[in-house]
Structures are given as C-alpha cells and as structure tokens.
Design a protein around this motif. Structure first.
Motif, short mmCIF file in Angstrom:
data_model
loop_
_atom_site.label_atom_id
_atom_site.label_comp_id
_atom_site.label_asym_id
_atom_site.label_seq_id
_atom_site.Cartn_x
_atom_site.Cartn_y
_atom_site.Cartn_z
N THR A 116 -20.72 -1.60 41.35
CA THR A 116 -21.12 -1.28 39.99
C THR A 116 -22.46 -0.52 39.99
O THR A 116 -23.41 -0.93 40.65
CB THR A 116 -21.27 -2.56 39.16
N LEU A 125 -8.96 -2.13 44.23
CA LEU A 125 -9.95 -3.20 44.31
C LEU A 125 -10.09 -3.59 45.77
O LEU A 125 -9.10 -3.82 46.48
CB LEU A 125 -9.52 -4.41 43.48
N ARG A 127 -11.98 -1.05 38.05
CA ARG A 127 -13.05 -2.02 37.82
C ARG A 127 -12.77 -2.84 36.55
O ARG A 127 -13.08 -4.04 36.49
CB ARG A 127 -14.39 -1.29 37.73
N GLU A 152 -15.89 -6.68 41.65
CA GLU A 152 -15.64 -5.35 41.11
C GLU A 152 -15.80 -4.22 42.14
O GLU A 152 -15.72 -3.04 41.79
CB GLU A 152 -16.57 -5.09 39.93
#
Length: 714
Positions: A528, A544, A573, A583
């Motif tokens: 992120t 993922l 995500r 994430e």
C-alpha cells in the motif's frame, strides 16, 4: 545418504550396529521363566509346546505347586540362574512390578501379553513409563506390552497367547504390529505346501523394542531367509531403514503390509501435496526406495514370501523372461493375463517355436505352452527344453495337481521337473490351477531348494516377481545423496492460511526456491502506497501475494497491459480489504506454457520428508496420481521418478511433441530434495503448482509453503 533431523543434526544412513544382546537373549533363550500361568489358564495349551524345546523352562506362581506338570517357584528371584526370557501372563500392574523385580536380577527381557498400558490413556501411560524405566535400569528388551508374544517354529518356542496353529518350519519370519495377524499368517502358511515359518513376533506397544530392533535382529538371524512385516507405524524411521538395508544386504527380501491406509484420503485443505501424498503413500514410497516390497493383504504377503523361502538363493535371478508350461489351454491363457498384471514378461520363445510346431500337433504358441492331450507323451522332452532354454530365466509348470491328485503319473511329471531344475540350476515353480499343490509333491521334489511349490497361479507369479524384484534392486547401486546443511525457520510473524497454520509470504517462498536452484519467474510485490513499477515488460499477471487460495477469491488478473496495471493492482487490493487479508500484490510477466507440473514437498511423513511429482494444473486432481522419493534425492532417484510417468505420455512427449525438459526437471527434483532435507525441521508442505513447461525450460510461478509453528509442532 545423510538426512537432517528436526533438531538440525545430521544422520548417517549406514551403521555397523548389531542386535542388542538383550533382544538376542529373549528371542534365542536358553532359560525361560513363565510367570503367572496356571493349568486353568486359557493360554496354557498355547505355551505348552515350549516344553518340547531345548530351552530350560521354569514356572513362577505364588500358590500353584505345579504348572504343566512341572514344580513352580514362588518368585522369580527364587530361580538360582540367569533368565533369558521372562513371559508374564499377569495383569498390567502386576507385570510392571515383575519388571521392576527383574531389573535387579540377570534377565534378558520380558514378553508381555497384558493390555492396559499407553493404549488406554493416562493411567496406562504411567504404567508404561514405569515399565520402560525398569527395562532401562535392567538393560532388558521388552516384547510388548499388549502383545501376543512370539513363536519360534524350528525351536518349538511358543511364548505366545496366540493359538497353536502349528505352521510348518521354514525360513520366513514375520513381525506384526497387529497381534492377531500372526495367527492369520500361520493359517495361511499351513495352507501353502512348501511354505515354512521361522519366527512370528507380535510387537505390541513397543515400549522399548520396536520394529527397527526386530528387523535388525533378523538381518543376522541364521534361521531367517526372508522377512514379512505388518506395519501400523514406524517409530524410528532412520534406524528402521538402516536395519532394512542390513537385512537386504544379507540377502533377505522384505515384504511389508501397511495397515491404516485410509489416511491417504484425508484432504488437507491448504495443500494439493498434503491431499495426494498421505501417510500410506509416503510409506509406499519410502519402502520401495529402501528395497522393501509391498503387499496389500495377508494372502499376498505370504505368497510373495513363500517362493523365496523355498528356493535356494544361489538360483535366484531377475526373472526378466518367464516361461509357462500349462496342462490346459485355460491355464495357459490365464497365466499370460496374470503374468502381465503382475509385471512379468513371457517372451515368444523363437528358439522353441519350430520344435513346438513340429512336435505338438496344433500348437503354435510356445509361451505359455498348452500341453492339452500331449503333455504326458512329450513331457520329459518339454521339461528339458523349457527349463534348459537360454531364453528363459525361470519356468512355471501349472496343472491341477492338488491334494486329491496323488497319482503315479503326476508324481512322475513332477519328478521330471525336479530333475531338470537341479540339472540347469534355474528357478522353477510348480503351481496348481487354484489353491495349494498336493502335499505329496513335497516328497517328490525334496527340500534342496531347486523347486518351489506355489499357491494358485497368481500367488506363484507374485512369488517369482518378488524374487526378481529383489535381485534387480539389490544389484542396482544406490549412491548416497549429498550432505545437506540445515536452513533455519524464518523468524517473525507469518501469514495465516485460515486454518491456524502459517505459510511463507510470496517473496520468501520464491527466494527459497531460488536458493536451491529452482527456476522462478520474474516478480515484484507492491505494498500500500508504493508506486507500481514492475521493472519487466508485460502483459502481466497480477495477484494477491500472501493468501493461500487467491483463485477462489477472484484475486488474480491475467493479461493485464501496462496501461491497466495500476487499476488491476487497486482492484486486487480492494478484494483483500473486503476479506480482511494482507494487501500486498504480486506482479509477474505472463508466461506462455505448453504444460504444467506439480512439484512439492510432504514434510509430515513419519518416515521423513518426501519430494512429490505429478502432472500439474487441474490434471493433478483429475488423475490423482503422484510419485515421490525420500529427500534428499540423487540424480538417479530423480530420473527414476520421472520415468514412472512415461505411461501417461505427457511429459515424455506425445504425437511428435518435445519432452518436457526432462534433464532440467531431474536437476530441479534434486534441488527440491535438498530443500526438503534442509528445511525438514519447519516445512510441513510445499506446493509448486504450476511449475510451467515453457519453450525455454521449466519455471515456477508460485509456491505455497506451509510452515510449522515455532516449537516445530506438525
């Protein structure tokens, strides 16, 4: 071979360790004390034949003046001389007290019938600990507890709670975790003319003496020519396999029946490898690799051992070319079908074809030979030509010479076979069409190991297959695998697979593969807030990174162009956020493939880590077929494992297609073996599915590595 134990220490395959003196004393006793037996005991008739042995037998009983006609002693301490084997027929608690007394005396060890030990829970576990402590203090072997004891047929030693089935004496010894099955073996042996038993041993709870000890003992036992095992589980796999190698090196084939095979069907939700490579599968793989052959019921176990127990080992060979001479066309046809099913080859016998056609009217197929209506006329010549044929390594003669067919003609036919077998020194078997050969045949052939009597056609062929496989395996050198340096478990928290088990993050799993020379596809991960810059050309696969089953979540996007990459990462995500998952997103270039493989590691096996190979993708579930080898692997092991899939005609090439980079695959399997051995202390299972088959080679695009907790619990 050098293996790595869970604590990181190396373990060497070879050893010069010999059977313990205490076990030698218990199984070959000169003096025996039977404690707690009375004339009213239901097992007294089973033990009574021991009085006919060459051992001196003492009876200990607190009140009975005599047992089986012999005066008794009040306590075992009252016996003035050393006791090799102490047989207890008392309860669990009284047996433990007896063991504690024996530990202060000169006793080789105990044979214990009583149940009520670890198999019943906490109270029994305490008794078993006391028993083990007493055995250790006294340096004693313990057969049992919760055992039916043992029988030595040649010596008439019946220290057993099993009925006196009186199997014939011979060279086959059996060790069984299931006590009742030694009775089944004895019954099956009696049904087979020529089959003979040396020892029947019921291992029980294995409080001090286990399967490894018994096999090690039998390797040096002059009365044992072949070994059968009925196995629930192996407590000390390294020691067991070392003992098995000693036994095989001594020229003694081993055949094992593994119980509790249904564990293979238990599905492990997080791992294809765990689902397909269960406990029974691992035993099959490890046993075959060690040269131990497999049986799937008691009848097959006895059939596979019967012929090697009868034939002179000097006459054994690989049985790569088998001849069959049948008394009827039906038996000839059945013999061909069963030989094919049992992996035996019946060559066409070109050197005999002209003679057969010119000698036996209407017969054009020399092998198997149908002698209907003409066998008696040309029998001696037929026997000489087939047993003496340089094209054949073994010959089976099958007819309906059962127990009721004791005719002078049949005796003459069997005698001709025995004479030819002695002259040509070749393995020869006589089989009834069904069931046993008549006992009269034993009188005709004698006991010099020239001819074996089989049990039905299939049983006879299985016995020859066992002999041939043993000779081939024993003659195949098995170079040791390279030594392996342990790799420590990664530190820090790891992702949860959703069932309480942890797994390696994507980047760590791929790095582990790279470390052991397993080719991986280019990849990067994006957390992120990080900028999406893969550093390699697309189109891309986006997924993922740190979830075990991303496809089921829809957390995979394929053929993503560079312009759509950031949006694809955001969409993936969002799925993670929806399910409360890590994430981190992984990005890889799309890789064109013409095939897929599954390669994995099964680390839960009781016999050590296993490398697993199968056809990958959805085919692994469709075929439900995998092969494997214990880790670490040699290059020879890897090549042999790959060859097991030749019949599928996929990885070896089909319809003009190229094989699937088999030389590279062999190298990768060796790498997986090194990885499995080095990380055995903490890897529970590892899946590389798929290992893609590209035009340029094999490449891993993903890996799921299930990890044990920090205490090493499985």
């Amino acid at each position: 071979m050098t293996l790595i134990s869970d604590d990181g220490s190396s373990r060497t395959q070879e050893s010069d360790v010999r059977p313990s003196p205490s076990l030698e004393r218990v199984l070959n006793p000169s003096t025996i004390a039977v404690v707690g037996l009375s004339d009213k005991s239901p097992v007294a008739p089973f033990i009574e034949p021991t009085l006919d042995s060459d051992a001196e037998v003492f009876f200990v009983h607190p009140t009975a003046p005599t047992v089986l006609g012999k005066p008794t002693y009040r306590t075992i301490a009252d016996i003035a001389e050393p006791i090799d084997a102490v047989l207890s027929v008392m309860s669990a608690e009284r047996t433990v007290t007896l063991a504690e007394e024996c530990a202060t005396l000169d006793c080789g060890g105990l044979v214990i019938y009583a149940a009520g030990f670890s198999e019943v829970g906490a109270d029994g576990e305490d008794l078993q600990r006391r028993l083990a402590a007493a055995a250790q203090r006294g340096g004693m072997a313990v057969i049992g507890p919760n055992s039916l004891g043992y029988i030595s047929v040649p010596r008439s030693l019946n220290l057993t709670a099993s009925a006196d089935y009186r199997p014939p004496a011979g060279g086959v010894s059996i060790v069984s975790h299931s006590g009742a099955m030694i009775g089944g073996i004895a019954i099956a042996a009696r049904a087979r003319t020529g089959m003979g038993i040396s020892r029947l041993i019921s291992a029980g709870n294995e409080v001090t003496t286990d399967m490894a000890d018994y096999v090690d003992f039998l390797a040096s036992d002059p009365e044992t020519a072949a070994v059968g095992l009925i196995v629930e589980g192996i407590r000390r796999p390294e020691e067991f396999l070392r003992a098995a190698r000693r036994c095989i090196a001594a020229g003694k084939p081993i055949v094992a029946l593994k119980l509790a095979r249904n564990s293979r069907t238990q599905q492990m939700a997080a791992s294809h490898t765990g689902a397909l490579a269960g406990s029974a599968w691992a035993y099959d793989v490890a046993f075959r690799h060690a040269g131990i052959q497999l049986a799937h019921d008691l009848e097959e176990l006895v059939d596979r051992l019967s012929l090697v127990g009868q034939l002179d080992p000097a006459k054994w060979n690989k049985v790569e070319r088998l001849g069959v001479v049948a008394g009827t066309g039906g038996f000839a046809s059945l013999a061909y079908d069963l030989a094919e099913a049992e992996g035996l080859v019946l060559p066409p016998l070109d050197d005999l074809a002209d003679w057969v056609r010119s000698t036996i009217p209407g017969i054009t197929v020399p092998n198997p030979l149908d002698t209907t209506g003409f066998g008696a006329t040309f029998w001696t010549d037929i026997v000489d030509r087939y047993v003496g044929s340089p094209e054949l390594e073994a010959v089976v003669f099958v007819n309906m010479w059962g127990e009721g067919d004791d005719s002078p003609m049949y005796r003459r036919l069997i005698d001709d076979v025995a004479v030819a077998a002695r002259r040509f020194g070749k393995p020869v078997a006589i089989a009834a069409g069904a069931g046993p050969v008549g006992a009269y045949a034993q009188d005709v052939i004698g006991s010099d190991g020239s001819v074996a009597l089989g049990y039905g056609l299939r049983g006879t062929l299985r016995g020859l297959h066992t002999m041939g496989t043993f000779v081939r395996d024993r003659g195949t050198p098995r170079p040791p695998a390279d030594a392996v340096t342990p790799v420590p478990r990664p530190t820090g928290p790891l992702p949860d697979a959703g069932d309480g088990r942890s797994f390696l993050p994507f980047t760590q799993a791929m790095a582990l593969l790279d470390r052991f020379g397993i080719s991986t596809a280019p990849h990067c991960t994006v957390d992120t807030g990080e900028q999406v810059e893969p550093g390699f050309a697309g189109p891309y696969a986006v997924k993922l990174a740190d979830v075990p089953h991303r496809t089921e979540l829809g957390a995979v996007a394929l053929d993503v162009g560079r312009d759509d990459l950031e949006r694809a990462v955001a969409d993936i995500r969002a799925i993670a956020q929806q399910h409360g998952l890590p994430e981190t997103v992984a990005i890889q270039p799309m890789t064109a493939a013409r095939g897929e493989l599954l390669v994995g590691i099964e680390g839960r096996s009781e016999l050590g880590p296993m490398v697993v190979l199968g056809i990958g993708g959805i085919l692994v579930e469709v075929l439900e077929r995998v092969g494997g080898r214990p880790a670490p692997l040699t290059h020879t092991d890897a090549v042999a494992l790959i060859d097991e899939f030749r019949d599928l005609r996929l990885m070896h090439g089909y319809r003009g297609s190229e094989p699937w980079h088999l030389a590279q695959l062999a190298d990768l399997l060796v790498g997986f073996g090194q990885l499995a051995a080095a990380c055995h202390g903490w890897i529970e299972s590892l899946d590389v599915n798929p290992l893609l088959v590209t035009e340029d080679g094999l490449v891993a695009v993903d890996a799921l590595c299930i990890v044990r907790d920090t205490e090493g619990n499985r």
